[in-house]
Write a protein that holds these residues in place. Structure first.
Motif, PDB file in Angstrom:
ATOM      1  N   UNK A  30       0.973  -1.119   0.044  1.00  0.00           N
ATOM      2  CA  UNK A  30      -0.129  -0.058   0.067  1.00  0.00           C
ATOM      3  C   UNK A  30       0.662   1.166   0.283  1.00  0.00           C
ATOM      4  N   UNK A  33       1.972   1.969  -3.783  1.00  0.00           N
ATOM      5  CA  UNK A  33       1.086   2.565  -4.533  1.00  0.00           C
ATOM      6  C   UNK A  33       0.933   4.014  -3.593  1.00  0.00           C
ATOM      7  N   UNK A  34       0.743   4.772  -2.777  1.00  0.00           N
ATOM      8  CA  UNK A  34       0.435   6.051  -2.215  1.00  0.00           C
ATOM      9  C   UNK A  34       1.950   6.204  -2.599  1.00  0.00           C
ATOM     10  N   UNK A  36       4.105   6.555  -4.991  1.00  0.00           N
ATOM     11  CA  UNK A  36       3.574   6.594  -6.694  1.00  0.00           C
ATOM     12  C   UNK A  36       3.077   7.801  -6.370  1.00  0.00           C
ATOM     13  N   UNK A  37       2.299   7.320  -6.616  1.00  0.00           N
ATOM     14  CA  UNK A  37       0.940   8.250  -6.801  1.00  0.00           C
ATOM     15  C   UNK A  37       1.035  10.075  -6.000  1.00  0.00           C
ATOM     16  N   UNK A  38       1.711   9.850  -4.903  1.00  0.00           N
ATOM     17  CA  UNK A  38       2.172  11.240  -4.321  1.00  0.00           C
ATOM     18  C   UNK A  38       3.554  12.123  -4.930  1.00  0.00           C
ATOM     19  N   UNK A  40       3.467  11.497  -8.319  1.00  0.00           N
ATOM     20  CA  UNK A  40       2.785  12.361  -9.281  1.00  0.00           C
ATOM     21  C   UNK A  40       1.884  12.754  -9.284  1.00  0.00           C
ATOM     22  N   UNK A  41       1.048  13.261  -8.380  1.00  0.00           N
ATOM     23  CA  UNK A  41       0.294  14.295  -7.690  1.00  0.00           C
ATOM     24  C   UNK A  41       1.541  16.086  -7.240  1.00  0.00           C
ATOM     25  N   UNK A 109      -3.513  17.932   0.099  1.00  0.00           N
ATOM     26  CA  UNK A 109      -4.085  16.549   0.920  1.00  0.00           C
ATOM     27  C   UNK A 109      -2.796  14.800   0.736  1.00  0.00           C
ATOM     28  N   UNK A 110      -2.194  14.477  -0.170  1.00  0.00           N
ATOM     29  CA  UNK A 110      -2.118  14.029  -0.861  1.00  0.00           C
ATOM     30  C   UNK A 110      -0.782  13.139  -0.379  1.00  0.00           C
ATOM     31  N   UNK A 113      -1.946  12.343   3.612  1.00  0.00           N
ATOM     32  CA  UNK A 113      -1.747  10.982   3.899  1.00  0.00           C
ATOM     33  C   UNK A 113      -0.827   9.900   3.390  1.00  0.00           C
ATOM     34  N   UNK A 114       0.038  10.549   2.802  1.00  0.00           N
ATOM     35  CA  UNK A 114       1.199   9.920   2.270  1.00  0.00           C
ATOM     36  C   UNK A 114       2.042  10.013   3.617  1.00  0.00           C
ATOM     37  N   UNK A 117       0.970   7.268   5.630  1.00  0.00           N
ATOM     38  CA  UNK A 117       1.044   5.429   5.139  1.00  0.00           C
ATOM     39  C   UNK A 117       2.032   5.545   5.430  1.00  0.00           C
TER      40      UNK A 117
ATOM     41  N   UNK D   1      -6.535  -0.384   0.503  1.00  0.00           N
ATOM     42  CA  UNK D   1      -5.555   0.242  -0.289  1.00  0.00           C
ATOM     43  C   UNK D   1      -5.954   1.801  -0.153  1.00  0.00           C
ATOM     44  N   UNK D   2      -4.936   3.004  -0.230  1.00  0.00           N
ATOM     45  CA  UNK D   2      -5.516   4.073  -0.150  1.00  0.00           C
ATOM     46  C   UNK D   2      -5.766   5.363  -1.752  1.00  0.00           C
ATOM     47  N   UNK D   6      -6.040   8.413  -2.721  1.00  0.00           N
ATOM     48  CA  UNK D   6      -4.794   9.432  -3.664  1.00  0.00           C
ATOM     49  C   UNK D   6      -5.744   9.617  -4.671  1.00  0.00           C
ATOM     50  N   UNK D   9      -7.214  12.975  -3.854  1.00  0.00           N
ATOM     51  CA  UNK D   9      -6.561  14.589  -3.879  1.00  0.00           C
ATOM     52  C   UNK D   9      -5.357  15.085  -4.954  1.00  0.00           C
ATOM     53  N   UNK D  10      -5.661  14.328  -6.746  1.00  0.00           N
ATOM     54  CA  UNK D  10      -4.660  14.616  -7.103  1.00  0.00           C
ATOM     55  C   UNK D  10      -5.491  16.136  -8.341  1.00  0.00           C
ATOM     56  N   UNK D  11      -4.330  16.781  -8.653  1.00  0.00           N
ATOM     57  CA  UNK D  11      -4.498  18.257  -8.713  1.00  0.00           C
ATOM     58  C   UNK D  11      -5.126  18.747  -9.841  1.00  0.00           C
ATOM     59  N   UNK D  73      -1.133   4.662 -11.867  1.00  0.00           N
ATOM     60  CA  UNK D  73      -0.890   5.228 -10.795  1.00  0.00           C
ATOM     61  C   UNK D  73      -0.150   6.625 -11.321  1.00  0.00           C
ATOM     62  N   UNK D  74       0.512   7.267 -12.236  1.00  0.00           N
ATOM     63  CA  UNK D  74       0.117   8.185 -13.006  1.00  0.00           C
ATOM     64  C   UNK D  74      -0.299   8.993 -13.744  1.00  0.00           C
ATOM     65  N   UNK D  76      -0.376  12.767 -14.189  1.00  0.00           N
ATOM     66  CA  UNK D  76       0.842  13.253 -14.945  1.00  0.00           C
ATOM     67  C   UNK D  76       1.190  13.702 -16.543  1.00  0.00           C
TER      68      UNK D  76
END
Lengths: 133, 133, 133, 133
Positions: A30, A33-34, A36-38, A40-41, A109-110, A113-114, A117, D1-2, D6, D9-11, D73-74, D76
């Motif tokens: 988990x 994944x978080x 990787x997403x953070x 990218x955000x 916020x990302x 959460x990250x 985690x 899973x988050x 996540x 929260x993606x901008x 998960x990306x 962008x």
């Protein structure tokens, strides 16, 4: 996650507490994944130039958590030295990434959460490491 | 490998010796590939049942070397604690995998080459780690 | 790289041309490292906000090349369908990443080297794919 | 899973259905872990020599699912061509691995669970792919 169920089907001995182990794998997977997403955000935020270190920590932490989850998912030919050393690296990566994300938690916020985690993952790995040493 | 050339183009400061760093990345990337191939070659040996531990070491070592090579390929937002801890995990993985492969080196040429590659990788990581601490 | 040497030690049949295969693995492994380094170099550029898409392509291409190099490093239980599909994904990733990096090649030397490496990887994978189909 | 949290929260804009996307990431991440565990369980079975192809499929499927989960998960700099091609590779890997594990499902519970997980992953990826094309 099927990690608990899969562990029950393993045909030989597992040298660690199965619940603790499966729970740690879940949090690691988990966290990877978080992170990787953070990363990218952060990359899509207007203030991306101020999030460089955060993105980098996220990328490292994602790779290290993923690798640690794989090492822990294998029981055949168990080598406590590898497990211990990789857990230590993972605890460090989660600490650094959690600290960095926490710095931006109020704004993004990302990152909040990250950071959470990463803390959970750091704690799970620390508990598992204590049970080995 | 383009690791030396890429390092020359990095637009900011790198906190480690560039030659030592690029050389270590090259050996890590090579070791990850060799371990992946050795696990697969062991899997096709008639005596696969006796190579279980070797396959497992190879899989761990491949994952850990790959992750370490990625951490070292990043310089932005450098965190010495992560680099150090991941190098230590990698040194341990290369030691364990090198020892295990060395046990089958006389019988299996892939294990002989892999043991050699793990030693080289362990040494490169040890030298780089010494330059950080 | 030891990919040629390792391939010579594989104890069973390999269904593809060994030279072509080992050469492709080498280029893939190199491309994964170059893309990881290019993403990181872009992240440190002053104009990082204009390099978002480039960083993202680099991250995808690094992951996809690394996975493709692993699939090609395994010969046991060969499944042409998986090899073919993963090669196609890799050709696409190298094309997209090569195009994106080429856009910044005059301004950023790391993008110029990376674009070149992606082209070489795309060509190697295309040639290998042609030999399978 | 988050992954759902996540994604919220993606901008910036996400070009795919968020629920479908997050659900697919969850299944992919789970499938990668299950395949890693199944490869390891097979390696410890007494009849390991008959599980060679199964182990190999599991290793490929684990790598391909992990990479696909990262690509998804990306958001962008989204490139539909990469997403599409990697999803196709993943569908193929899950089909091959699911078929192979299904062959041993009656004898090995880990293969039964893994076959099921591969089917679920194949379906999720197929549905997501249909929503893109």
């Amino acid at each position: 996650m099927k990690s608990h169920a899969m562990m029950e089907t393993y045909p030989a001995t597992i040298n660690l507490d199965r619940d603790l182990l499966a729970g740690t794998i879940d949090v690691l997977v988990e966290c990877a994944q978080t992170c990787t997403a953070c990363a990218d955000a952060c990359l899509s935020e207007e203030m991306v130039a101020e999030l460089r270190k955060c993105i980098r920590s996220n990328l490292d932490c994602a790779d290290i958590c993923a690798t640690t989850s794989r090492v822990l998912s294998r029981h055949t030919g168990y080598d406590a030295n590898i497990t211990r050393a990789q857990l230590e690296a993972c605890i460090q990566a989660c600490r650094s990434c959690g600290d960095e994300c926490a710095r931006h938690a109020e704004m993004h916020e990302h990152c909040r959460i990250c950071a959470e985690q990463c803390r959970a993952c750091q704690e799970a790995c620390t508990e598992l490491l204590a049970s080995i040493a």
